[in-house]
Write an enzyme that holds these catalytic residues in place. Structure first.
Site, PDB file in Angstrom:
ATOM      1  N   GLN A 101       2.509 -45.128 -24.775  1.00  0.00           N
ATOM      2  CA  GLN A 101       1.408 -44.569 -25.549  1.00  0.00           C
ATOM      3  C   GLN A 101       1.877 -43.961 -26.863  1.00  0.00           C
ATOM      4  OE1 GLN A 101      -0.825 -41.913 -22.937  1.00  0.00           O
ATOM      5  NE2 GLN A 101      -0.445 -43.307 -21.232  1.00  0.00           N
ATOM      6  N   HIS A 169       0.919 -39.582 -22.798  1.00  0.00           N
ATOM      7  CA  HIS A 169       0.190 -38.323 -22.968  1.00  0.00           C
ATOM      8  C   HIS A 169       0.725 -37.461 -24.105  1.00  0.00           C
ATOM      9  CE1 HIS A 169      -1.566 -38.354 -18.581  1.00  0.00           C
ATOM     10  NE2 HIS A 169      -1.670 -39.526 -19.204  1.00  0.00           N
ATOM     11  N   TYR A 271      -8.365 -24.346 -18.813  1.00  0.00           N
ATOM     12  CA  TYR A 271      -9.190 -25.416 -18.258  1.00  0.00           C
ATOM     13  C   TYR A 271      -8.645 -25.962 -16.938  1.00  0.00           C
ATOM     14  CZ  TYR A 271     -11.970 -24.856 -22.348  1.00  0.00           C
ATOM     15  OH  TYR A 271     -12.800 -24.297 -23.294  1.00  0.00           O
ATOM     16  N   TYR A 282      -3.238 -40.112  -8.663  1.00  0.00           N
ATOM     17  CA  TYR A 282      -3.333 -41.565  -8.599  1.00  0.00           C
ATOM     18  C   TYR A 282      -2.929 -42.130  -7.242  1.00  0.00           C
ATOM     19  CZ  TYR A 282      -4.329 -41.867 -13.553  1.00  0.00           C
ATOM     20  OH  TYR A 282      -4.931 -41.742 -14.777  1.00  0.00           O
TER      21      TYR A 282
END
Length: 388
Positions: A101, A169, A271, A282
């Site tokens: 990513q 990420h 959060y 997963y």
């Protein structure tokens, strides 16, 4: 749901999360209401027109003259003249750590760009001993008469810390707020626990002055060090941040399996990730839902099945008056454009449009049209205008 110890979470295979974020399979999200049926091409209220194509584009921003800057993940910054359709590469970009990513990320303009020509870019950069982390730099954009140009006086003003192994990420979405501050999403790099660790800035929303210095009124400024950068914590993989018309910051993030989120970002709030999530690991191991730990800020929308959100914007134009005030999110695994409607601080998915391809980025053009970037090689830049 039984709490899985945090140390066990570190044993999850990062490749599972990497695959979810980059492949067309499920990722993470769960909306409590039934998922909105995606409108087919015949049902869509807009016409999608291909304008150009790019190699793994990641972000775009409009210049005052109506042309576009577009980042390509491998490390290129392209300038697109919409009038002529010509693309020109901008030189002077930083070296990126491309893979997974990672690569070239966001590009935005300084609020006073018309005067100072300052732009901000984010990217993944290499560290030592096979580590990587996101970085943000500012530079002056100098365009030439042919439509090309360069980034001058590039200076890194922020880095993820610590740099860690892996290629997932990064987050590194950028936005300027009404307060003139620079906001950065810093994802948790698939390492889970750092999202709760205030000695680093992974899994956080960051707020800085435009030069990278620290605002004295940040919620954790008195702690000093990296904590002084932080506005909120407990985030997973934040791939879209945007301010609504009332100046409130919203962020969407890829959760674990069945837990994508849209959050209203509140000063100093936690959060909850990885302690709570409306998704699960997963490998199927459960994570307690947000309602089991009310001390953590809960998402305003969650999705299950997932949409794999990428890009976030609030619509303010007049070309689609029925959508003014709505947010739009690009969907990767869902190959969709998702519209979110609001009632005060409450939010819900209102419509979903099947685009047939993974959508990486969504922006509003100067004339109120919606612009989408598809994901991957030979990805199309699409302009959405109302059907006649």
């Amino acid at each position: 749901m039984t709490r899985t110890p945090l140390l066990l979470a570190l044993g999850l295979l990062p490749i599972l999360a990497t695959t979810a974020c980059n492949a067309a399979g499920p990722d993470a999200s769960g909306q409590k209401a039934p998922a909105t049926a995606a409108a087919s091409a015949d049902q869509r209220p807009f016409t999608a027109t291909e304008v150009s194509r790019f190699d793994q584009p990641w972000a775009m921003t409009f210049l005052p003259d109506g042309s576009l800057l577009i980042t390509e993940k491998r490390g290129k910054l392209q300038h697109l003249d919409l009038a002529s359709g010509q693309k020109h590469e901008i030189t002077g970009v930083p070296k990126v750590a491309y893979g997974g990513q990672g690569g070239f990320g966001d590009v935005i303009l300084h609020p006073d760009f018309a005067r100072n020509r300052v732009v901000y870019v984010s990217y993944a950069e290499e560290g030592t001993l096979d580590t990587r982390g996101a970085a943000v730099a500012r530079a002056t954009l100098a365009l030439d008469a042919n439509g090309g140009g360069q980034l001058k006086d590039l200076k890194v003003i922020w880095r993820q810390t610590p740099k860690v192994s892996g290629e997932g990420h990064y987050g590194h979405r950028l936005a300027f707020g009404p307060d003139g501050k620079l906001w950065i999403s810093s994802s948790e790099r698939q390492k889970f626990d750092p999202a709760q660790d205030m000695s680093g800035n992974l899994g956080k929303i960051i707020r800085l002055n435009d030069d990278g210095s620290l605002p004295a009124d940040n919620p954790f400024a008195s702690q000093g060090g990296v904590a002084a950068q932080v506005w909120s914590l407990g985030h997973r993989n934040v791939l879209g941040i945007a301010f609504d018309a009332n100046g409130k910051l919203w962020a969407q993030e890829m959760g674990p399996a069945g837990g994508d989120e849209l959050n209203l970002i509140v000063r100093g709030a936690n959060y909850g990730y990885p302690i709570v999530s409306n998704g699960d690991h997963y490998d199927g191991r459960p994570i307690p839902d947000h309602d089991t730990r009310p001390e953590f800020a809960a998402p305003k929308v969650t999705w299950n099945p997932v949409i794999s959100p990428a890009g976030l914007m609030f619509y303010s134009g007049s070309l689609f008056p029925q959508w003014k005030g709505s947010a739009f999110i690009g969907g990767l695994s869902s190959t969709s454009l998702v519209r979110v409607a609001f009632d005060g601080d409450s939010a819900r998915e209102a419509e979903r449009f099947n685009m047939g391809e993974r959508i990486r980025e969504v922006e509003q053009g100067p004339d109120g049209a919606l612009w989408l970037l598809e994901d991957g090689s030979k990805a199309r830049l699409l302009k959405l205008t109302p059907k006649a």
